[in-house]
Design an enzyme around this catalytic site. Structure first.
Site, PDB file in Angstrom:
ATOM      1  CE  LYS A   1      35.118  65.167  -7.472  1.00  6.45           C
ATOM      2  NZ  LYS A   1      36.003  64.766  -6.389  1.00  6.45           N
TER       3      LYS A   1
ATOM      4  CG  ASP B   1      35.527  61.226  -5.628  1.00  2.80           C
ATOM      5  OD1 ASP B   1      35.653  60.005  -5.838  1.00  2.80           O
ATOM      6  OD2 ASP B   1      36.306  62.091  -6.072  1.00  2.80           O
TER       7      ASP B   1
ATOM      8  CE  LYS C   1      39.287  59.211  -6.638  1.00  2.00           C
ATOM      9  NZ  LYS C   1      38.794  60.526  -6.206  1.00  2.00           N
TER      10      LYS C   1
ATOM     11  CG  ASP D   1      38.590  47.372   3.202  1.00  7.74           C
ATOM     12  OD1 ASP D   1      38.940  46.183   3.376  1.00  7.74           O
ATOM     13  OD2 ASP D   1      38.794  48.268   4.037  1.00  7.74           O
TER      14      ASP D   1
ATOM     15  CB  THR E   1      35.088  46.158   4.327  1.00  6.83           C
ATOM     16  OG1 THR E   1      35.500  45.124   5.226  1.00  6.83           O
ATOM     17  CG2 THR E   1      35.281  47.501   4.991  1.00  6.83           C
TER      18      THR E   1
ATOM     19  CB  THR F   1      44.700  61.232 -13.770  1.00  4.74           C
ATOM     20  OG1 THR F   1      44.106  61.951 -12.694  1.00  4.74           O
ATOM     21  CG2 THR F   1      43.625  60.754 -14.704  1.00  4.74           C
TER      22      THR F   1
ATOM     23  NE  ARG G   1      42.211  72.655  -8.777  1.00  2.00           N
ATOM     24  CZ  ARG G   1      43.330  71.962  -8.905  1.00  2.00           C
ATOM     25  NH1 ARG G   1      44.416  72.337  -8.247  1.00  2.00           N
ATOM     26  NH2 ARG G   1      43.359  70.889  -9.676  1.00  2.00           N
TER      27      ARG G   1
END
Ligand code: C5P
Length: 235
Positions: free
Chosen positions: A34, A62, A64, A67, A71, A117, A208
C-alpha cells in the site's frame, strides 16, 4: 512459492529507498503493498513503478480521493495508467463521485473508505453525522456498493456487519490488524490477522508490525504462514 497471503503491507516510509526495500522484502509473502499520501505526494506517480519493480506485486494506492464527481473521475483516470490494483475514494463524497471513479479507472478496484477510524461518535456529531458509528458505516457501505465500488475499507470490529450488509463478492479491507503479542501503536480497535479473516475480511492492511520488525520479510512470512494454516486453499 505458495500463494501470497491476503495482506497489504502499508509502506508508510519517509523515503523511497526505505519503502522500496520493505516492498522487496515482503513481496514474496504478501499479495499487495500500500502506497499512501506521504510517499505519493513526495515522489509523484513514478513511485508506483519504483515500488512495483519487476515483482508484479499488487499496488494499493491509498489516496482517499474526496472531491466533486468530475474531479474524482479525472483523478481516477489519471492514476489508472499506473495500473493500481486498488484505489481509495471517500464514500462520504457521495454516490456520483464513487461512480465517476469506477468509470474513470475501469481496470482498478475502487475501495470506498467509510469512516476514518480516527473519528469517534462525539467528533462525528460535530461534523453533523449523527447516529452510531456502525449505522453510519453500514449506510455508507450500502451506498458505495450501489455506486459501483468493488471494496470497502472498515475496521475489523465492523467487518462482519458490513459483510451482512453488502453480501459476498465485495472486497472487505481492514486496517487495525495486529498479530498476537505485537504493539497496538496508535490503533485503538485491533484484531489479529486470524480474527479479521474469520470475521470476513478479504485483505488485511498491516504496517508497523511488519515494517518496524527487525526483519520485515520474516515478520511477513510468519503472518502469511498463520493465515495459510487458517485457510489452506485460500485464493
Ligand atoms: O502501521 P499500521 O498497521 O497501523 O498501518 C495501518 C495503515 O492503514 C496505515 O497506512 C494507516 O494510514 C491505514 N489506515 C488505518 N485506519 C484506517 C484507514 C487506513 O490505519 N481507517
Amino acid at each position: 512459492m505458495s500463494n501470497p497471503a491476503p495482506v497489504a503491507v502499508a509502506l508508510d516510509a519517509p523515503d523511497l529507498e526505505t519503502a522500496a526495500r520493505w516492498a522487496a522484502l515482503v513481496t514474496p509473502h504478501v499479495s499487495t503493498v500500500k502506497i499512501g499520501l506521504e510517499l505519493y505526494l513526495r515522489y509523484g506517480p513514478d513511485v508506483v513503478a519504483s515500488i512495483r519493480g519487476a515483482s508484479g506485486v499488487r499496488i494499493f494506492l491509498d489516496l482517499k480521493l474526496h472531491d466533486i464527481p468530475a474531479t474524482v473521475g479525472a483523478a481516477a483516470r489519471t492514476v489508472a495508467r499506473l495500473r493500481p490494483d486498488l484505489l481509495t475514494v471517500h464514500a462520504s463524497g457521495g454516490a456520483d463521485a464513487l461512480r465517476a471513479a469506477a468509470e474513470g479507472a475501469p481496470g482498478t478496484r475502487i475501495a470506498a473508505v467509510t469512516l476514518l477510524t480516527s473519528l469517534n461518535e462525539e467528533q462525528l456529531g460535530r461534523i453533523g453525522m449523527t447516529g452510531s458509528v456502525q449505522d453510519t458505516v453500514l449506510r455508507l457501505s450500502a451506498l458505495a456498493v450501489e455506486a459501483g465500488a468493488h471494496g470497502i475499507v472498515c475496521s475489523p470490529r465492523e467487518v462482519s456487519a458490513v459483510r451482512a450488509e453488502v453480501g459476498p463478492g465485495i472486497m472487505l479491507i481492514t486496517p487495525g490488524v495486529r498479530p498476537a503479542g505485537s504493539a497496538a501503536y496508535d490503533q485503538a480497535r485491533v484484531a489479529t490477522p486470524e480474527e479479521a479473516i474469520k470475521a470476513g475480511a478479504d485483505l488485511l492492511v498491516i504496517g508497523r508490525p511488519i515494517t518496524s520488525a527487525p526483519d520485515p520479510g520474516a515478520a511477513a512470512a510468519t503472518i502469511a504462514a498463520s493465515l495459510r494454516r487458517l485457510t489452506p486453499a485460500r485464493k
